[in-house]
Design an enzyme around this catalytic site. Structure first.
Site, PDB file in Angstrom:
ATOM      1  CE  LYS A 177      -2.059   2.988   1.835  1.00  0.00           C
ATOM      2  NZ  LYS A 177      -1.808   4.389   1.410  1.00  0.00           N
ATOM      3  CD  GLU A 253      12.401   0.428   8.672  1.00  0.00           C
ATOM      4  OE1 GLU A 253      12.239   1.126   7.662  1.00  0.00           O
ATOM      5  OE2 GLU A 253      13.177  -0.528   8.723  1.00  0.00           O
ATOM      6  CB  CYS A 287      12.788   8.784   8.623  1.00  0.00           C
ATOM      7  SG  CYS A 287      13.841   7.607   7.763  1.00  0.00           S
ATOM      8  CD  GLU A 389       9.077  12.856  12.023  1.00  0.00           C
ATOM      9  OE1 GLU A 389       7.902  12.483  12.079  1.00  0.00           O
ATOM     10  OE2 GLU A 389       9.987  12.163  11.540  1.00  0.00           O
TER      11      GLU A 389
HETATM   12  P1  NAD Z   1       1.895   8.287   7.495  1.00  0.00           P
HETATM   13  O1  NAD Z   1       1.999   7.523   8.763  1.00  0.00           O
HETATM   14  O2  NAD Z   1       0.942   9.406   7.426  1.00  0.00           O
HETATM   15  O3  NAD Z   1       1.516   7.329   6.288  1.00  0.00           O
HETATM   16  C1  NAD Z   1       2.279   6.182   5.980  1.00  0.00           C
HETATM   17  C2  NAD Z   1       1.392   5.176   5.283  1.00  0.00           C
HETATM   18  O4  NAD Z   1       0.438   4.666   6.193  1.00  0.00           O
HETATM   19  C3  NAD Z   1       0.610   5.729   4.105  1.00  0.00           C
HETATM   20  O5  NAD Z   1       0.619   4.776   3.068  1.00  0.00           O
HETATM   21  C4  NAD Z   1      -0.783   5.902   4.679  1.00  0.00           C
HETATM   22  O6  NAD Z   1      -1.802   5.855   3.710  1.00  0.00           O
HETATM   23  C5  NAD Z   1      -0.856   4.713   5.610  1.00  0.00           C
HETATM   24  N1  NAD Z   1      -1.822   4.821   6.707  1.00  0.00           N
HETATM   25  C6  NAD Z   1      -2.205   5.931   7.369  1.00  0.00           C
HETATM   26  N2  NAD Z   1      -3.073   5.612   8.353  1.00  0.00           N
HETATM   27  C7  NAD Z   1      -3.234   4.268   8.326  1.00  0.00           C
HETATM   28  C8  NAD Z   1      -4.008   3.338   9.084  1.00  0.00           C
HETATM   29  N3  NAD Z   1      -4.755   3.724  10.109  1.00  0.00           N
HETATM   30  N4  NAD Z   1      -3.927   2.034   8.752  1.00  0.00           N
HETATM   31  C9  NAD Z   1      -3.146   1.610   7.742  1.00  0.00           C
HETATM   32  N5  NAD Z   1      -2.404   2.450   6.979  1.00  0.00           N
HETATM   33  C10 NAD Z   1      -2.443   3.759   7.270  1.00  0.00           C
HETATM   34  O7  NAD Z   1       3.389   8.761   7.175  1.00  0.00           O
HETATM   35  P2  NAD Z   1       3.859   9.727   5.983  1.00  0.00           P
HETATM   36  O8  NAD Z   1       3.384  11.106   6.291  1.00  0.00           O
HETATM   37  O9  NAD Z   1       3.517   9.096   4.690  1.00  0.00           O
HETATM   38  O10 NAD Z   1       5.455   9.664   6.128  1.00  0.00           O
HETATM   39  C11 NAD Z   1       6.207  10.522   6.923  1.00  0.00           C
HETATM   40  C12 NAD Z   1       6.557   9.853   8.240  1.00  0.00           C
HETATM   41  O11 NAD Z   1       7.288   8.660   7.981  1.00  0.00           O
HETATM   42  C13 NAD Z   1       7.466  10.667   9.132  1.00  0.00           C
HETATM   43  O12 NAD Z   1       7.014  10.587  10.458  1.00  0.00           O
HETATM   44  C14 NAD Z   1       8.823   9.974   8.997  1.00  0.00           C
HETATM   45  O13 NAD Z   1       9.703  10.138  10.096  1.00  0.00           O
HETATM   46  C15 NAD Z   1       8.410   8.569   8.856  1.00  0.00           C
HETATM   47  N6  NAD Z   1       9.467   7.773   8.232  1.00  0.00           N
HETATM   48  C16 NAD Z   1      10.172   6.898   9.002  1.00  0.00           C
HETATM   49  C17 NAD Z   1      11.213   6.159   8.444  1.00  0.00           C
HETATM   50  C18 NAD Z   1      12.019   5.185   9.263  1.00  0.00           C
HETATM   51  O14 NAD Z   1      12.787   4.442   8.676  1.00  0.00           O
HETATM   52  N7  NAD Z   1      11.890   5.157  10.568  1.00  0.00           N
HETATM   53  C19 NAD Z   1      11.502   6.319   7.088  1.00  0.00           C
HETATM   54  C20 NAD Z   1      10.764   7.234   6.336  1.00  0.00           C
HETATM   55  C21 NAD Z   1       9.733   7.946   6.920  1.00  0.00           C
END
Ligand code: NAD
Length: 485
Positions: A177, A253, A287, A389
């Site tokens: 997804k 992550e 991230c 963040e």
């Molecule tokens: P997000 O959590 O908003 O979305 C990530 C994914 O989860 C998307 O595909 C979204 O549609 C899906 N999603 C959202 N709610 C959901 C639910 N209730 N059930 C299932 N799926 C759901 O994150 P984002 O805004 O896309 O990305 C940015 C974030 O990602 C930042 O916090 C960043 O630090 C983090 N990040 C972490 C790493 C790591 O390796 N730790 C790497 C990259 C990004």
């Protein structure tokens, strides 16, 4: 207008309910694509296709053949490199140089995990028994089944293949997804899978949102055996709750608020260059990026002036501007979040060293998600921009006086993803690296990744480790066979 479709059981398909959503360009907020949204029935089909594949053609392939297919896939991605770069940059607005770096690492993810699976032995133990004949134990690794892969938008192909690579190498199927903001490269990868002959159903992509949409349908689906997620911490918590039904394992992550610690004996040029990258690469949407900078007091003014100077020279522009080193944020919505922190910093009394506003752009680009790269000083450690963040091109720089103080302040956060230490004193580098609460610590560098090493976060930054052999722990079931001799 691009038509971006789901990829289920080896075919590109619309959602059964016929729903679509718009994909907008971060450059000017123009609608550039129509994305087919997957409903529950589409996710059902994707999971069923995955289950057929892991029990059928994917399982029947010899390990050597599976590994060869993954090598062929990486080569196909390299052959179509320009298409992947264009798609990634179109979704995210990132400069072409950044997209090239990310896409190359995306292809590499398939080779590294093919190598791991081919070369890593499993365990073996001999044991004594009362009759003197003894017994032997050996371990077998078996695929977990169909893995749900939920991805963010900030480095879409790189982060998605970081999960899909080891999953496929281990013999699993996946239902991916992608983020609703960045659907293109996940779909394009489906074409590459078909070209090289990865069996239908091994790789599935369902587009949509989180709650009430494809994200929820994947993570709550009983046919999904394990869920690997990259994204925000609060989404990770929701996914962990969904995974509790059926006791499915998760690898999470999540967010970060990473600190760079710069000692006065550091090489100034290298520390500035590295901190520039860690704060502003990909418009701060990394991230592992730095949003908190601690500088030893005698070096503070020099460092702030040098970083300000470097930021002043940063060329900002669209991907087709050859000199551009920074693009827009992912969306107007995310820009509003980042700008709210720009305002908060000032309300809380920050000294704005440079930046601090939305960025004016010429013509249609002014409708896009552009912001100025920003540096603040002067705030206490209680400030919002020191703790939350932001995920934008910004950092706060604070002075410190002792090593102990730097470690304590770096660790005073709910997150624990990464840290960068800049010093010429190697003993100190090792000491501080051991004390900083972060899953990844860089010394005199940043974002240098050997894919064989463990990757993951402490505290609210994650659960589990992936990378090299560590990925095997999540993507396989380890089974012990005990043989009485
Ligand atoms: P997000 O959590 O908003 O979305 C990530 C994914 O989860 C998307 O595909 C979204 O549609 C899906 N999603 C959202 N709610 C959901 C639910 N209730 N059930 C299932 N799926 C759901 O994150 P984002 O805004 O896309 O990305 C940015 C974030 O990602 C930042 O916090 C960043 O630090 C983090 N990040 C972490 C790493 C790591 O390796 N730790 C790497 C990259 C990004």
């Amino acid at each position: 207008m691009l038509q971006i479709r789901n990829f289920i059981d080896g075919a590109f398909v619309d959602g059964a309910e016929g729903k679509t959503f718009a994909k907008r360009s971060p450059l000017d907020n123009r609608v550039i694509g129509e994305v087919a949204e997957a409903g529950r029935a589409d996710v059902d089909r994707a999971v069923a296709a995955g289950r057929r594949a892991v029990k059928g053609p994917w399982k029947k392939l010899k390990l050597e053949d599976r590994v060869d297919l993954l090598y062929a896939l990486a080569d196909e991605m390299t052959r179509r490199f320009d298409d992947f770069v264009a798609a990634e940059s179109s979704d995210t607005g990132m400069p072409l140089a950044t997209a090239r770096h990310m896409c190359a690492r995306g292809a590499a993810n398939f080779k590294i995990f093919a190598d791991v699976v081919k070369n890593v032995p499993s365990e073996f133990f001999e044991m004594a028994t009362p009759d003197g004949a003894g017994a032997i134990n050996y371990a077998l690794r078996r695929p977990v089944g169909v893995v749900g892969v939920v991805c963010p938008w900030n480095a879409p192909l790189l982060l998605m293949t970081w999960k899909v690579g080891p999953a496929l190498a281990c013999g699993d199927a996946v239902v991916v997804k992608p983020s609703e903001e960045t659907p293109q490269t996940a779909a394009l990868l489906g074409e590459a899978m078909n070209t090289v002959g990865i069996p239908a159903g091994v790789y599935n992509v369902v587009h949509g949102f989180g709650p009430g949409s494809a994200g929820e349908f994947v993570t709550t689906h009983p046919g999904i055996s394990a869920i690997t997620f990259t994204g925000e911490t609060r989404t990770g918590a929701a996914i962990m709750k969904a995974a509790a039904d059926g006791a499915r394992p998760v690898s999470l992550e999540m967010g970060g608020k990473n600190t760079a610690i710069i000692f006065a004996d550091a090489d100034l040029d290298k520390a500035v260059e590295g901190t520039m990258r860690s704060c502003f690469l990909n418009t701060g949407q990394v991230c592992l990026g730095t949003e908190r900078v601690l500088v030893e007091r005698p070096f503070f003014d020099t460092f702030v002036a040098a970083l300000k100077d470097a930021v002043g020279k940063l060329k900002i522009g669209p991907p087709d501007d050859p000199g551009a080193a920074m693009g827009p944020l992912i969306s107007l919505e995310h820009r509003e979040k980042v700008l709210s922190y720009y305002r908060k910093a000032v309300e809380e009394g920050a000294n704005v060293v440079i930046g601090g506003r939305a960025l004016e752009m010429p013509g249609e680009l002014n409708k896009g998600a552009w912001v100025q790269p920003t540096i603040w000083t002067g705030l206490p450690d209680t400030a919002s921009v020191w703790n939350d963040e932001i995920f934008g091109p910004c950092c706060h720089i604070s002075p410190f006086d002792t090593e102990e103080e730097a470690i304590e302040r770096a660790n005073a956060t709910q997150y624990g993803l990464s840290s960068a230490i800049w010093t010429r004193d190697l003993a100190r580098a090792h000491r501080v690296a051991a004390e900083v609460e972060a899953g990844v610590v860089w010394v005199n560098s940043w974002f240098l990744r050997d894919l064989r090493t463990a990757f993951g976060g402490m505290k609210n930054s994650g659960i589990g480790r992936e990378g090299g052999v560590h990925s095997l722990e999540f993507y396989t079931e380890l089974k012990n066979v005990c043989v009485k001799l």
